[in-house]
Design a protein around this motif. Structure first.
Motif, PDB file in Angstrom:
ATOM      1  N   ALA A   1       0.975  -1.086  -0.217  1.00  0.00           N
ATOM      2  CA  ALA A   1       0.019  -0.042  -0.057  1.00  0.00           C
ATOM      3  C   ALA A   1       0.701   1.218  -0.010  1.00  0.00           C
ATOM      4  CB  ALA A   1      -0.877  -0.068   1.168  1.00  0.00           C
ATOM      5  N   CYS A   2       1.890   1.268   0.886  1.00  0.00           N
ATOM      6  CA  CYS A   2       2.924   2.654   0.877  1.00  0.00           C
ATOM      7  C   CYS A   2       3.649   2.539  -0.629  1.00  0.00           C
ATOM      8  CB  CYS A   2       4.032   2.021   1.946  1.00  0.00           C
ATOM      9  SG  CYS A   2       3.183   2.163   3.510  1.00  0.00           S
ATOM     10  N   LEU A   3       4.168   1.468  -1.175  1.00  0.00           N
ATOM     11  CA  LEU A   3       4.698   1.533  -2.348  1.00  0.00           C
ATOM     12  C   LEU A   3       3.761   2.061  -3.661  1.00  0.00           C
ATOM     13  CD1 LEU A   3       7.362   0.916  -3.716  1.00  0.00           C
ATOM     14  CD2 LEU A   3       6.305  -1.479  -4.420  1.00  0.00           C
ATOM     15  N   ARG A   4       2.568   1.653  -3.425  1.00  0.00           N
ATOM     16  CA  ARG A   4       1.462   2.126  -4.362  1.00  0.00           C
ATOM     17  C   ARG A   4       1.206   3.981  -4.266  1.00  0.00           C
ATOM     18  NH1 ARG A   4      -4.241   2.986  -4.626  1.00  0.00           N
ATOM     19  NH2 ARG A   4      -5.034   2.568  -7.052  1.00  0.00           N
ATOM     20  N   ILE A   5       1.513   4.198  -3.166  1.00  0.00           N
ATOM     21  CA  ILE A   5       1.239   5.871  -2.917  1.00  0.00           C
ATOM     22  C   ILE A   5       2.491   6.426  -3.272  1.00  0.00           C
ATOM     23  CG2 ILE A   5       1.120   7.361  -1.362  1.00  0.00           C
ATOM     24  CD1 ILE A   5      -0.737   5.560   0.289  1.00  0.00           C
ATOM     25  N   ILE A   6       3.811   5.982  -2.765  1.00  0.00           N
ATOM     26  CA  ILE A   6       4.954   6.550  -3.128  1.00  0.00           C
ATOM     27  C   ILE A   6       5.602   6.451  -4.390  1.00  0.00           C
ATOM     28  CG2 ILE A   6       7.412   6.705  -2.042  1.00  0.00           C
ATOM     29  CD1 ILE A   6       5.401   7.320  -0.093  1.00  0.00           C
TER      30      ILE A   6
ATOM     31  N   VAL B   1      12.848   8.693   6.665  1.00  0.00           N
ATOM     32  CA  VAL B   1      12.082   9.932   7.427  1.00  0.00           C
ATOM     33  C   VAL B   1      11.326  10.733   6.622  1.00  0.00           C
ATOM     34  CG1 VAL B   1      13.013  11.925   8.692  1.00  0.00           C
ATOM     35  CG2 VAL B   1      14.105   9.746   8.932  1.00  0.00           C
ATOM     36  N   GLN B   2      11.613  10.827   5.262  1.00  0.00           N
ATOM     37  CA  GLN B   2      10.892  11.537   4.196  1.00  0.00           C
ATOM     38  C   GLN B   2       9.601  10.928   3.997  1.00  0.00           C
ATOM     39  OE1 GLN B   2      13.362  12.255   0.886  1.00  0.00           O
ATOM     40  NE2 GLN B   2      14.978  12.907   2.109  1.00  0.00           N
ATOM     41  N   LEU B   3       9.530   9.498   4.101  1.00  0.00           N
ATOM     42  CA  LEU B   3       8.272   8.874   3.623  1.00  0.00           C
ATOM     43  C   LEU B   3       7.210   8.949   4.748  1.00  0.00           C
ATOM     44  CD1 LEU B   3       9.696   5.556   1.814  1.00  0.00           C
ATOM     45  CD2 LEU B   3       8.954   7.536   0.850  1.00  0.00           C
ATOM     46  N   VAL B   4       7.560   8.804   6.109  1.00  0.00           N
ATOM     47  CA  VAL B   4       6.895   8.996   6.963  1.00  0.00           C
ATOM     48  C   VAL B   4       6.100  10.373   7.037  1.00  0.00           C
ATOM     49  CG1 VAL B   4       6.678   9.315   9.382  1.00  0.00           C
ATOM     50  CG2 VAL B   4       8.250   7.600   8.647  1.00  0.00           C
ATOM     51  N   ARG B   5       6.611  11.400   6.393  1.00  0.00           N
ATOM     52  CA  ARG B   5       6.003  12.775   6.464  1.00  0.00           C
ATOM     53  C   ARG B   5       4.905  12.648   5.478  1.00  0.00           C
ATOM     54  NH1 ARG B   5      11.793  15.751   6.573  1.00  0.00           N
ATOM     55  NH2 ARG B   5      12.286  15.515   8.670  1.00  0.00           N
ATOM     56  N   ILE B   6       5.200  11.815   4.351  1.00  0.00           N
ATOM     57  CA  ILE B   6       3.919  12.006   3.336  1.00  0.00           C
ATOM     58  C   ILE B   6       2.937  10.780   3.362  1.00  0.00           C
ATOM     59  CG2 ILE B   6       5.863  13.390   1.841  1.00  0.00           C
ATOM     60  CD1 ILE B   6       6.238  10.744   0.214  1.00  0.00           C
ATOM     61  N   LEU B   7       3.100   9.872   3.938  1.00  0.00           N
ATOM     62  CA  LEU B   7       2.155   8.912   4.088  1.00  0.00           C
ATOM     63  C   LEU B   7       0.889   9.385   4.732  1.00  0.00           C
ATOM     64  CD1 LEU B   7       4.518   5.634   4.865  1.00  0.00           C
ATOM     65  CD2 LEU B   7       3.195   6.269   2.613  1.00  0.00           C
TER      66      LEU B   7
ATOM     67  N   TRP C   1      -7.843  -3.009   9.100  1.00  0.00           N
ATOM     68  CA  TRP C   1      -7.211  -2.909   7.670  1.00  0.00           C
ATOM     69  C   TRP C   1      -8.332  -3.368   6.621  1.00  0.00           C
ATOM     70  CZ3 TRP C   1      -4.389  -0.895   4.320  1.00  0.00           C
ATOM     71  CH2 TRP C   1      -3.980  -1.741   3.060  1.00  0.00           C
ATOM     72  N   HIS C   2      -9.067  -4.524   7.017  1.00  0.00           N
ATOM     73  CA  HIS C   2      -9.969  -5.103   6.245  1.00  0.00           C
ATOM     74  C   HIS C   2     -10.881  -3.893   5.720  1.00  0.00           C
ATOM     75  CE1 HIS C   2     -12.549  -8.184   4.475  1.00  0.00           C
ATOM     76  NE2 HIS C   2     -13.585  -7.411   5.035  1.00  0.00           N
ATOM     77  N   GLU C   3     -11.314  -2.927   6.412  1.00  0.00           N
ATOM     78  CA  GLU C   3     -11.992  -1.976   6.131  1.00  0.00           C
ATOM     79  C   GLU C   3     -11.494  -1.051   5.227  1.00  0.00           C
ATOM     80  OE1 GLU C   3     -13.567  -0.358   9.684  1.00  0.00           O
ATOM     81  OE2 GLU C   3     -14.640  -2.162  10.602  1.00  0.00           O
ATOM     82  N   LYS C   4     -10.366  -0.933   5.147  1.00  0.00           N
ATOM     83  CA  LYS C   4      -9.693   0.353   4.498  1.00  0.00           C
ATOM     84  C   LYS C   4      -8.793  -0.424   3.468  1.00  0.00           C
ATOM     85  CE  LYS C   4      -8.695   3.642   8.207  1.00  0.00           C
ATOM     86  NZ  LYS C   4      -9.468   4.939   7.336  1.00  0.00           N
ATOM     87  N   LYS C   5      -8.622  -1.739   3.169  1.00  0.00           N
ATOM     88  CA  LYS C   5      -7.915  -2.118   2.157  1.00  0.00           C
ATOM     89  C   LYS C   5      -8.104  -1.977   0.628  1.00  0.00           C
ATOM     90  CE  LYS C   5      -5.725  -6.554   0.638  1.00  0.00           C
ATOM     91  NZ  LYS C   5      -5.541  -8.283   0.934  1.00  0.00           N
ATOM     92  N   LEU C   6      -9.642  -1.829   0.421  1.00  0.00           N
ATOM     93  CA  LEU C   6      -9.625  -1.533  -0.839  1.00  0.00           C
ATOM     94  C   LEU C   6      -9.368  -0.130  -1.299  1.00  0.00           C
ATOM     95  CD1 LEU C   6     -13.181  -3.190  -1.306  1.00  0.00           C
ATOM     96  CD2 LEU C   6     -11.044  -3.954  -2.499  1.00  0.00           C
ATOM     97  N   GLN C   7      -9.129   0.709  -0.391  1.00  0.00           N
ATOM     98  CA  GLN C   7      -9.056   2.219  -0.428  1.00  0.00           C
ATOM     99  C   GLN C   7      -7.482   2.256  -1.049  1.00  0.00           C
ATOM    100  OE1 GLN C   7      -9.553   4.409   3.040  1.00  0.00           O
ATOM    101  NE2 GLN C   7      -8.195   6.320   2.360  1.00  0.00           N
ATOM    102  N   TYR C   8      -6.762   1.511  -0.516  1.00  0.00           N
ATOM    103  CA  TYR C   8      -5.193   1.572  -0.626  1.00  0.00           C
ATOM    104  C   TYR C   8      -4.735   0.469  -1.783  1.00  0.00           C
ATOM    105  CZ  TYR C   8      -4.953   5.071   2.891  1.00  0.00           C
ATOM    106  OH  TYR C   8      -4.994   5.942   3.696  1.00  0.00           O
ATOM    107  N   LEU C   9      -5.489  -0.484  -1.829  1.00  0.00           N
ATOM    108  CA  LEU C   9      -5.133  -1.637  -2.830  1.00  0.00           C
ATOM    109  C   LEU C   9      -6.320  -2.265  -3.518  1.00  0.00           C
ATOM    110  CD1 LEU C   9      -2.507  -3.896  -0.519  1.00  0.00           C
ATOM    111  CD2 LEU C   9      -1.958  -2.310  -2.488  1.00  0.00           C
ATOM    112  N   PRO C  10      -6.987  -1.253  -4.345  1.00  0.00           N
ATOM    113  CA  PRO C  10      -8.123  -1.697  -4.922  1.00  0.00           C
ATOM    114  C   PRO C  10      -7.827  -2.730  -5.970  1.00  0.00           C
ATOM    115  CG  PRO C  10      -7.363   0.495  -5.861  1.00  0.00           C
ATOM    116  CD  PRO C  10      -6.469  -0.016  -4.870  1.00  0.00           C
TER     117      PRO C  10
END
Length: 338
Positions: free
Chosen positions: A197-202, A302-308, A329-338
Motif C-alpha cells: 500500500a505504501c509503495l503504491r502511494i510513493i 524519514v521523508q516517507l513518514v512525512r508524506i504517508l 485494515w480489512h475495512e480500508k484495504k480497498l481504499q489503498y489496494l483496489p
C-alpha cells in the motif's frame, strides 16, 4: 578508532553517565535524547570478529536498554535447554545452519549453529512450560526466526541475545508469530499488505511493475514475507542491517515496513528494467538484491513518514503489536489496494 568515531562514542558515554546520575523521573527525557542521537548520528562503528562476544559492546547495551533487558538468569536459560527439547526443535535444527551462511564473520564462529539452536529451543521451551512472563503468549515456529535471533547473537553474548530476542518477540512484534484463526502469521501477512500500500502511494511506477509481473497482492507474499518477517536481516550485508535495527528498536518495529519501501525505491532503476521472470528471481534471492545502504534507507524513510496518509501510518505503527489492526485494515484495504 578514528577521531569521528571517538567523538561519537564520547557523546554516548556522556549520555549514559548523565542518565545514571539523574533521578528516574528523567528516564523518558534521556531515552528521547538517546533516540535523537541514534537517528542523527547512528552508532560508532564497531569491529566484529569470528570470536563469540563475551561482553556487550555499546550497541548491545543500547539494544538491551530499548528492549528493557535488565536481569540475566543463566541458570534459568540452562534449565530450559535441558532435555527434552521443545516440540519445534526438528525445525530449529534444520534452519539453524542456514543462519547468515554467506556472512564470513558470523559463519566462522564455531558455536554459531548451536547458539541459534539453543536460543530458539529455550524460547519455545519457555512457552511450552508456561514459564512466568511467557504463559500468556502463544505462537508457532516460523522459518524466519533464525534470521531474527542472528543479529542479536552477532552483537552480544548468547544469554543477553536470548533475553533480547524473547522481549523483542513478545513485546515489540507479538503479532508476527501469534497464530490467527486462519493459522496465518497475522502481523507478517498484514505487513506485506501495508508495504505494498505504501509503495503504491510513493512510487506508482514500481508498484505497477510488480502488479504486471504478478508480484503484488497475494503474489507478493512469498518474497515480501521474507523481507518483512526478517526485519531486513535477510538482505546483506549484516553490518548494514544492524544499523537499521538500531532504529527499529529505538523508534518501533513498524519502521521495518517503511525501510523496506525505501530500499525498494532506492533500487527502482534496476527493478524497472527486469522482465517478470527476472524480477521474481531477483526478489526471491536475497543474495541477488542490491545490498542494504542503511544511511540512504533511513534518510528516505524519514521523508516517507512525512508524506504517508495518517490513517495508513497509524495502521503501520500498530500492526506488529495490536491484534485489532487486521479487522481495521480489512475495512480500508480497498481504499489503498483496489
Amino acid at each position: 578508532m578514528n577521531e569521528k568515531n571517538e567523538e561519537l562514542l564520547q557523546k554516548y558515554t556522556n549520555l549514559f553517565i548523565t542518565a545514571a546520575n539523574e533521578p528516574p523521573t528523567n528516564y523518558s527525557l534521556n531515552m528521547a535524547k538517546l533516540r535523537k542521537l541514534i537517528l542523527e548520528h547512528g552508532l560508532p562503528e564497531e569491529q566484529y570478529s569470528g570470536e563469540i562476544p563475551s561482553i556487550c559492546g555499546l550497541r548491545g547495551w543500547i539494544w538491551k536498554t530499548f528492549l528493557e533487558v535488565t536481569v540475566l538468569d543463566a541458570q534459568f536459560y540452562i534449565e530450559l535447554n535441558l532435555p527434552p527439547a521443545c516440540p519445534e526443535y526438528e525445525h530449529v535444527i534444520i534452519d539453524a545452519p542456514r543462519t547468515f551462511k554467506h556472512h564470513n564473520i558470523f559463519f566462522a564462529r564455531s558455536d554459531k549453529t548451536d547458539a541459534v539452536a539453543r536460543t530458539l529451543n529455550a524460547f519455545f521451551k519457555a512457552l511450552e512450560l508456561k514459564k512466568p512472563e511467557f504463559e500468556n503468549y502463544r505462537c508457532s515456529y516460523r522459518q524466519f526466526l533464525n534470521t531474527l535471533i542472528g543479529p542479536m547473537l552477532f552483537v552480544m553474548p548468547e544469554l543477553d541475545a536470548w533475553y533480547c530476542f524473547s522481549n523483542f518477540i513478545r513485546y515489540h512484534c507479538p503479532t508476527y508469530l501469534e497464530d490467527s484463526p486462519a493459522n496465518q502469521t497475522t502481523g507478517v501477512k498484514l505487513g506485506t499488505d501495508l508495504m505494498m500500500a505504501c509503495l503504491r502511494i510513493i512510487d506508482q511506477e514500481v508498484f505497477t511493475k510488480f502488479e504486471t509481473s504478478n508480484m503484488a497482492g497475494e503474489f507478493a507474499q512469498p518474497w515480501a514475507y521474507k523481507l518483512v518477517g526478517s526485519f531486513c536481516a535477510g538482505i546483506p550485508p549484516l553490518e548494514e542491517a544492524i544499523k537499521l535495527w538500531d532504529v527499529f528498536l529505538a523508534f518501533g518495529a513498524h519502521y521495518n515496513i517503511i525501510c523496506i519501501v525505501a530500499h525498494i525505491i532506492l533500487m527502482r532503476e534496476q527493478l524497472l528494467v527486469q522482465s517478470p521472470v527476472q524480477l521474481k528471481k531477483l526478489l526471491m534471492n536475497p543474495m541477488e538484491v542490491p545490498p542494504l545502504q542503511s544511511q540512504k534507507i533511513l534518510t528516505l524513510a524519514v521523508q516517507l513518514v512525512r508524506i504517508l496518509p495518517k490513517d495508513l501510518l497509524d495502521l503501520i505503527k500498530r500492526h506488529a503489536i495490536d491484534v485489532n489492526v487486521p479487522a481495521q485494515w480489512h475495512e480500508k484495504k480497498l481504499q489503498y489496494l483496489p
